[in-house]
Design a protein around this motif. Sequence first.
Motif, PDB file in Angstrom:
ATOM      1  N   ARG A   1      -0.197  12.323   6.251  1.00  0.00           N
ATOM      2  CA  ARG A   1      -0.921  11.197   6.866  1.00  0.00           C
ATOM      3  C   ARG A   1      -0.436   9.829   6.429  1.00  0.00           C
ATOM      4  NH1 ARG A   1      -5.114  15.384   6.240  1.00  0.00           N
ATOM      5  NH2 ARG A   1      -5.970  14.587   4.311  1.00  0.00           N
ATOM      6  N   ARG A   2      -0.442   9.555   5.110  1.00  0.00           N
ATOM      7  CA  ARG A   2       0.130   8.312   4.591  1.00  0.00           C
ATOM      8  C   ARG A   2      -0.363   7.058   5.307  1.00  0.00           C
ATOM      9  NH1 ARG A   2       4.851   9.910   1.813  1.00  0.00           N
ATOM     10  NH2 ARG A   2       5.182   7.746   1.266  1.00  0.00           N
ATOM     11  N   ILE A   3      -1.650   7.005   5.591  1.00  0.00           N
ATOM     12  CA  ILE A   3      -2.191   5.782   6.181  1.00  0.00           C
ATOM     13  C   ILE A   3      -2.292   4.713   5.087  1.00  0.00           C
ATOM     14  CG2 ILE A   3      -3.439   6.782   8.136  1.00  0.00           C
ATOM     15  CD1 ILE A   3      -5.459   6.211   5.212  1.00  0.00           C
ATOM     16  N   PHE A   4      -2.422   3.457   5.495  1.00  0.00           N
ATOM     17  CA  PHE A   4      -2.574   2.390   4.502  1.00  0.00           C
ATOM     18  C   PHE A   4      -4.038   2.338   4.090  1.00  0.00           C
ATOM     19  CE2 PHE A   4       0.853   0.980   7.409  1.00  0.00           C
ATOM     20  CZ  PHE A   4       1.896   1.250   6.543  1.00  0.00           C
ATOM     21  N   LYS A   5      -4.327   2.870   2.908  1.00  0.00           N
ATOM     22  CA  LYS A   5      -5.718   3.086   2.491  1.00  0.00           C
ATOM     23  C   LYS A   5      -6.513   1.797   2.394  1.00  0.00           C
ATOM     24  CE  LYS A   5      -5.067   7.199  -0.395  1.00  0.00           C
ATOM     25  NZ  LYS A   5      -3.754   7.149  -1.055  1.00  0.00           N
ATOM     26  N   HIS A   6      -5.858   0.722   1.964  1.00  0.00           N
ATOM     27  CA  HIS A   6      -6.611  -0.500   1.690  1.00  0.00           C
ATOM     28  C   HIS A   6      -6.622  -1.458   2.873  1.00  0.00           C
ATOM     29  CE1 HIS A   6      -7.086   0.694  -2.480  1.00  0.00           C
ATOM     30  NE2 HIS A   6      -5.863   1.157  -2.377  1.00  0.00           N
TER      31      HIS A   6
ATOM     32  N   LEU B   1       4.698  10.548   9.126  1.00  0.00           N
ATOM     33  CA  LEU B   1       5.026  11.238   7.884  1.00  0.00           C
ATOM     34  C   LEU B   1       4.030  12.344   7.567  1.00  0.00           C
ATOM     35  CD1 LEU B   1       5.873   8.110   5.773  1.00  0.00           C
ATOM     36  CD2 LEU B   1       7.476   9.903   6.369  1.00  0.00           C
TER      37      LEU B   1
ATOM     38  N   ARG C   1     -10.682  10.456  -1.941  1.00  0.00           N
ATOM     39  CA  ARG C   1     -11.719  11.174  -1.205  1.00  0.00           C
ATOM     40  C   ARG C   1     -11.911  12.508  -1.879  1.00  0.00           C
ATOM     41  NH1 ARG C   1     -11.248  12.754   3.684  1.00  0.00           N
ATOM     42  NH2 ARG C   1      -9.101  13.293   3.317  1.00  0.00           N
TER      43      ARG C   1
ATOM     44  N   GLY D   1      -8.876   4.214   4.003  1.00  0.00           N
ATOM     45  CA  GLY D   1      -8.966   5.161   2.893  1.00  0.00           C
ATOM     46  C   GLY D   1     -10.271   5.933   2.880  1.00  0.00           C
TER      47      GLY D   1
ATOM     48  N   GLN E   1      -7.896  10.304   9.582  1.00  0.00           N
ATOM     49  CA  GLN E   1      -6.665   9.733   9.034  1.00  0.00           C
ATOM     50  C   GLN E   1      -5.438  10.258   9.777  1.00  0.00           C
ATOM     51  OE1 GLN E   1      -6.448  10.151   4.790  1.00  0.00           O
ATOM     52  NE2 GLN E   1      -8.172   8.785   4.442  1.00  0.00           N
TER      53      GLN E   1
ATOM     54  N   ILE F   1      -8.355   4.730  -4.013  1.00  0.00           N
ATOM     55  CA  ILE F   1      -9.390   5.339  -3.180  1.00  0.00           C
ATOM     56  C   ILE F   1      -9.149   6.840  -3.183  1.00  0.00           C
ATOM     57  CG2 ILE F   1     -10.309   5.570  -0.846  1.00  0.00           C
ATOM     58  CD1 ILE F   1      -9.648   2.707  -0.334  1.00  0.00           C
TER      59      ILE F   1
ATOM     60  N   GLY G   1     -10.259  13.262   6.707  1.00  0.00           N
ATOM     61  CA  GLY G   1      -8.880  13.731   6.855  1.00  0.00           C
ATOM     62  C   GLY G   1      -8.430  13.758   8.309  1.00  0.00           C
TER      63      GLY G   1
ATOM     64  N   ASP H   1       0.820  -1.208   0.000  1.00  0.00           N
ATOM     65  CA  ASP H   1       0.000   0.000   0.000  1.00  0.00           C
ATOM     66  C   ASP H   1       0.855   1.259   0.000  1.00  0.00           C
ATOM     67  OD1 ASP H   1      -2.032   1.935   0.591  1.00  0.00           O
ATOM     68  OD2 ASP H   1      -3.234   0.345   1.464  1.00  0.00           O
ATOM     69  N   ASP H   2       1.788   1.369   0.910  1.00  0.00           N
ATOM     70  CA  ASP H   2       2.636   2.556   1.009  1.00  0.00           C
ATOM     71  C   ASP H   2       3.967   2.149   1.636  1.00  0.00           C
ATOM     72  OD1 ASP H   2       3.937   4.939   1.591  1.00  0.00           O
ATOM     73  OD2 ASP H   2       2.079   6.000   2.058  1.00  0.00           O
TER      74      ASP H   2
ATOM     75  N   ARG I   1      -1.193   5.001  15.050  1.00  0.00           N
ATOM     76  CA  ARG I   1      -0.374   3.925  14.503  1.00  0.00           C
ATOM     77  C   ARG I   1       1.064   4.040  15.009  1.00  0.00           C
ATOM     78  NH1 ARG I   1      -0.119   4.198   8.044  1.00  0.00           N
ATOM     79  NH2 ARG I   1       1.280   5.885   8.517  1.00  0.00           N
ATOM     80  N   ALA I   2       1.545   5.292  15.086  1.00  0.00           N
ATOM     81  CA  ALA I   2       2.903   5.507  15.584  1.00  0.00           C
ATOM     82  C   ALA I   2       2.988   5.196  17.077  1.00  0.00           C
ATOM     83  CB  ALA I   2       3.342   6.939  15.307  1.00  0.00           C
TER      84      ALA I   2
ATOM     85  N   GLN J   1       8.546   8.181  13.246  1.00  0.00           N
ATOM     86  CA  GLN J   1       8.153   9.395  12.539  1.00  0.00           C
ATOM     87  C   GLN J   1       6.750   9.246  11.960  1.00  0.00           C
ATOM     88  OE1 GLN J   1      10.742  10.572   9.297  1.00  0.00           O
ATOM     89  NE2 GLN J   1       9.474  12.343   8.811  1.00  0.00           N
TER      90      GLN J   1
END
Lengths: 295, 286
Positions: B115-120, B112, A294, B162, B169, A292, B166, A173-174, B176-177, B110
């Motif tokens: 946001r850079r969350i895992f969308k899926h 980032l 938004r 995802g 997220q 995805i 905002g 994913d990232d 998550r961190a 860190q």
Amino acid sequence: MDFLLQLLVNGLVIGSVYALAALGFVLIYKASRVLNFAHGDFLALGTFVAFALATSLRLPVIPAIILTLLCFFVLGLIVERVVLRPLIGKEVIAVIMVSIGLSSVIKGVMYLIWGPGYFLFPEFMPDVPIIIGDLYLSPVHLLGLAVSAAFLGLFSLFFKRSTLGVAMRAVADDQQAALSLGVSVRKIFAVSWGIALVSAVAAGVVVGSITSLSTEGLSTIGILVFPAVIVGGLDSVPGAVVGGLLIGVLENLTAGFIDPVLGVSLRSVVPFVVLVLILMMKPYGLFGTVEIERV
Amino acid sequence: MTQPATLGTPLAGSPAAAPGAAEPLLTVNNIEVVYHDVILVLKGVSLVVPKGQIVALLGTNGAGKSTTLKAISGLLSAEEGRVRQGSIIYQGRDIANADPASVVQAGIVQVLEGRRIFKHLTVEENLRVGTVTRRDGQIRQDMEMVYHYFPRLYERRHQLAGYCSGGEQQMLAIGRALMVRPQLLLLDEPSLGLAPMLVQEIFAIVRRINAERGTTILLVEQNARAALNVAHYGYIMENGRIVQEGSVAQLKNNPDVKEFYLGLTESGTRKSYRDVKAYRRRKRYM
């Protein structure tokens, strides 16, 4: 009607094998964006290794297969470490060329050792067909279906439940975000190669025991994996399963209904026709990642 | 502490000028960072992050704030960057150019920018990724802890990340961190793209995390006002250098900081950003 049903069942069996082989292919693509053109050759090599262990070394079949699967997991780690890691960060086309080279090398080695002939996998199931109504099911077919389904179930459980599996999906994913949380991307790449080769060998052994073993015949499955994964969407695991089953069923229906009428074999062409049609309508495949967004 | 130097003149990077009496958790000594071995981005940056405090690192676009964070977390290597000179001392160990996974294991994480969350992945799966380096069995409790700080994440835990808003997220990225159990949290622009209400909410939570869990925080921000309201100490960067530092009170009263970063005139009234921009440009090129 019964003929159709029989074709469908055979299609599902061979399709589940494609799905299993496709799974490994998708895994590597998902994790590292590498199209592994040597996938079919690893599949063939693994099947021959299992065959050699069972015949030359006279190991019982099941332990021979399990030993092969273990060896190929390790081989996957080694291939990633030796061949692919030096290429991290290079152009994707370079990596693809390397996988094509790897494919030639493996093919060459197999021809050297086993030649172009056909071999039969030692029988380990009774060859008595199970008859349900008018359906003829051979135990080997059923076992193949069961093994494929079990592997697919195991893998999906791994990706849903285990932290390593979730981390693998996170890398797909990232990558940078995964890196920032301490995921070792190298380890993920290595494990995905290991699992990919295991799935390839499992598929190869199932095909090998249903039909026969030949260098050419088995590596061709690597080519059939392409329509399966592209139809399903290159980066989707469920897509690989659906794509595999679809290609398997289509192949068998073509062989049963169209080939006798035309008098020529179209079974290996039809999957690619379907591939083109589906890509025209859904460029990302049936289950491919649609970003995805938004709004 | 002497009078802060004026804007535009880099301070001599002496880490001895440590803010407060607290012992330093992280000391960055005069680092230079290059990308692709040629592009010099950080030109001798020094800063100290004392244990248990919130330190803000402010500055405009392209000043090198994010690069500083990535130098600390080791993520530079993924972008062909590297620390060419200087050292980054964390708990007595030089972590410059270390492997990102080992930095996380040492307790630095860190968040980032963007946001850079895992969308899926679902919200809960996103949190689980934060636990890959951990071997203890207290993951469940820590998830409860994250949900305690961000109750909205609990409501959405089985949804794909995802599809979260905002603000959610950003909360997920911080949560998550936290799952890593960091000693030092590096936050890169948590206010980016969020409504002012949400910015306040997030900064309030950041302050609570610092106060209640004792997590040390290095906060990079463009929203200077919000950052100076939660931080204990601040640094200001321009063109790859630290140009100003001081306690929050000192920075808030510094005329240049007021002018450039807080948008206030000498007398303390609000000023149009248009004027500030013109003044800035003049000042930089002269």
